[in-house]
Design a protein around this motif. Structure first.
Motif, short mmCIF file in Angstrom:
data_model
loop_
_atom_site.label_atom_id
_atom_site.label_comp_id
_atom_site.label_asym_id
_atom_site.label_seq_id
_atom_site.Cartn_x
_atom_site.Cartn_y
_atom_site.Cartn_z
N GLU A 107 0.83 -1.20 0.00
CA GLU A 107 0.00 0.00 0.00
C GLU A 107 0.87 1.25 0.00
O GLU A 107 1.83 1.35 0.77
N LEU A 108 0.54 2.19 -0.88
CA LEU A 108 1.32 3.42 -0.97
C LEU A 108 0.90 4.38 0.14
O LEU A 108 -0.27 4.46 0.51
N LEU A 109 1.87 5.12 0.65
CA LEU A 109 1.60 6.09 1.70
C LEU A 109 0.83 7.28 1.15
O LEU A 109 1.01 7.69 0.00
N THR A 110 0.00 7.85 1.98
CA THR A 110 -0.66 9.11 1.68
C THR A 110 -0.24 10.13 2.74
O THR A 110 0.23 9.76 3.82
N PRO A 111 -0.39 11.42 2.46
CA PRO A 111 0.05 12.41 3.45
C PRO A 111 -0.67 12.28 4.79
O PRO A 111 -1.87 12.00 4.84
N LEU A 112 0.08 12.48 5.86
CA LEU A 112 -0.53 12.58 7.18
C LEU A 112 -1.25 13.90 7.31
O LEU A 112 -2.41 13.95 7.76
N ILE A 113 -0.59 14.99 6.91
CA ILE A 113 -1.16 16.33 6.96
C ILE A 113 -0.80 17.03 5.66
O ILE A 113 0.38 17.12 5.31
N GLU A 114 -1.78 17.53 4.95
CA GLU A 114 -1.52 18.19 3.67
C GLU A 114 -1.07 19.64 3.88
O GLU A 114 -1.44 20.30 4.85
N GLN A 115 -0.26 20.09 2.97
CA GLN A 115 0.19 21.48 2.89
C GLN A 115 0.90 21.94 4.18
O GLN A 115 0.68 23.06 4.65
N ARG A 116 1.73 21.08 4.69
CA ARG A 116 2.59 21.45 5.81
C ARG A 116 4.00 20.94 5.50
O ARG A 116 4.26 19.74 5.50
N ALA A 117 4.89 21.91 5.24
CA ALA A 117 6.29 21.60 4.94
C ALA A 117 7.13 21.70 6.21
O ALA A 117 6.72 22.29 7.21
N ASP A 118 8.32 21.12 6.16
CA ASP A 118 9.28 21.18 7.27
C ASP A 118 8.65 20.68 8.57
O ASP A 118 8.73 21.35 9.61
N PRO A 119 8.03 19.51 8.58
CA PRO A 119 7.24 19.09 9.74
C PRO A 119 8.11 18.65 10.91
O PRO A 119 9.17 18.06 10.76
N TYR A 120 7.59 18.94 12.10
CA TYR A 120 8.27 18.53 13.33
C TYR A 120 7.23 18.00 14.31
O TYR A 120 6.24 18.68 14.61
N ILE A 121 7.46 16.79 14.83
CA ILE A 121 6.57 16.18 15.82
C ILE A 121 7.37 15.83 17.06
O ILE A 121 8.38 15.13 16.99
N HIS A 122 6.91 16.32 18.20
CA HIS A 122 7.54 16.03 19.49
C HIS A 122 6.56 15.25 20.35
O HIS A 122 5.43 15.70 20.57
N LYS A 123 6.98 14.08 20.84
CA LYS A 123 6.16 13.34 21.80
C LYS A 123 6.63 13.69 23.20
O LYS A 123 7.79 13.46 23.56
N HIS A 124 5.73 14.25 23.99
CA HIS A 124 6.13 14.77 25.30
C HIS A 124 5.77 13.78 26.41
O HIS A 124 5.00 12.83 26.20
N THR A 125 6.32 14.04 27.58
CA THR A 125 6.07 13.18 28.73
C THR A 125 4.63 13.25 29.22
O THR A 125 4.20 12.41 30.01
#
Length: 316
Positions: free
Chosen positions: A3-21
């Motif tokens: 299965e091919l991937l699809t975007p998690l979030i459209e029209q957002r470049a330079d993404p950063y995700i932080h999982k916090h405590t």
């Protein structure tokens, strides 16, 4: 059939995700208007696309950080939240480059979406030149700053540097040059090393980065050092001579890069977060094309403990 991937979030470049405590995932990225710092949070990665979007800071109409707000990252350093970003004073171009400098805002609120944020403070590297894409990481109780900057006398748009931090909003010591755009795959269209992201695993410090123009030529490279090495000694770092993540022309995922890393809900699986386009025929100024989308996929490791990213279109 894979299965091919699809975007998690459209029209957002330079993404950063932080999982916090606190159990939340915090997401930020460049917005298409490049005019604000936007945050969202959710208990799972899958819930981020529909999470409330909160603009915690808007650019002023004039001044040194009034244009082109690029590549924000949210970090929790030494008990407070910090958003590192780049901004320009005007859209004037000097020596072929925008005049971006790096800034930081902070809040001590438990929930950064509800906090009062400080006014931007410039991160001074000692070089008054185009710079952007800062990230931070802590290793052996030392906070480090890694970023991209133009250095006069070195061909190209930007190189990667590292420096220890005295506080989360100020570096200490001279910048140390890690890598310059010198290989063929780093210099297509533009000579670029930018967008560093840090992954500490398997006894090594890995720094991925992006090279070339931000079209289908955009791709990722990697450097690494032993975890016990002097990270401020350029000789401690080894550079891959080949890209580690690049366009999948067959499956129409183009220019993957400017990545970050997070961890899955299981607390064990490393996840690669990156942007890419789904077509190559960009009309008008590529800077204002909004169609770089956020993707995410698991990171795998080879027998030697090195990360393997596979294709940007597939989970494996």
């Amino acid at each position: 059939m894979t299965e091919l991937l699809t975007p998690l979030i459209e029209q957002r470049a330079d993404p950063y995700i932080h999982k916090h405590t606190d159990g939340y995932y915090y997401f930020t990225a460049s917005v298409p208007a490049y005019d604000r710092l936007e945050l969202r949070r959710a208990k799972t990665i899958a819930e981020l696309p529909d999470a409330e979007r909160v603009a915690v800071w808007h650019k002023p109409d004039t001044g040194p950080f009034s244009e082109l707000i690029w590549a924000p990252e949210i970090h929790f350093n030494q008990g407070a939240w910090y958003i590192y970003f780049a901004a320009a004073p005007t859209r004037e171009i000097k020596d072929g480059l925008f005049q971006h400098r790096m800034y930081v805002v902070s809040t001590d609120a438990a929930n950064p979406l509800e906090g009062e944020w400080t006014e931007p403070k410039q991160i001074d590297t000692g070089m008054d030149t185009f710079c952007l894409d800062a990230t931070t990481f802590t290793h052996k109780d030392q906070l480090y700053y890694v970023w991209a900057q133009k250095q006069n006398g070195i061909p190209g748009n930007s190189n990667l540097y590292i420096a220890p931090m005295d506080t989360p909003d100020a570096i200490a010591g001279e910048p140390v040059l890690l890598t310059i755009p010198e290989l063929e795959w780093e210099t297509r269209g533009f000579m670029v090393n930018e967008g560093p992201a840090v992954l500490i695993r398997n006894g090594r410090i890995f720094i991925t980065y992006s090279g070339s123009a931000t079209d289908e030529n955009y791709c990722m490279g990697i450097i690494w050092a032993d975890q016990d090495a002097d990270l401020l000694d350029p000789k401690s770092w080894t550079k891959s001579q080949k890209p580690v993540f690049q366009s999948d022309m067959d499956n129409a995922i183009y220019g993957p890069g400017h990545n970050s890393f997070t961890v899955a809900e299981d607390g064990k699986t490393d996840m690669l977060v990156y942007h890419a386009r789904t077509y190559t025929e960009i009309e008008g100024d590529p800077l204002w094309n909004p169609d770089r989308h956020t993707f995410i996929k698991p990171v795998k490791y080879d027998a030697d403990g090195f990360p393997v990213f596979g294709k940007p279109s597939m989970l494996d």
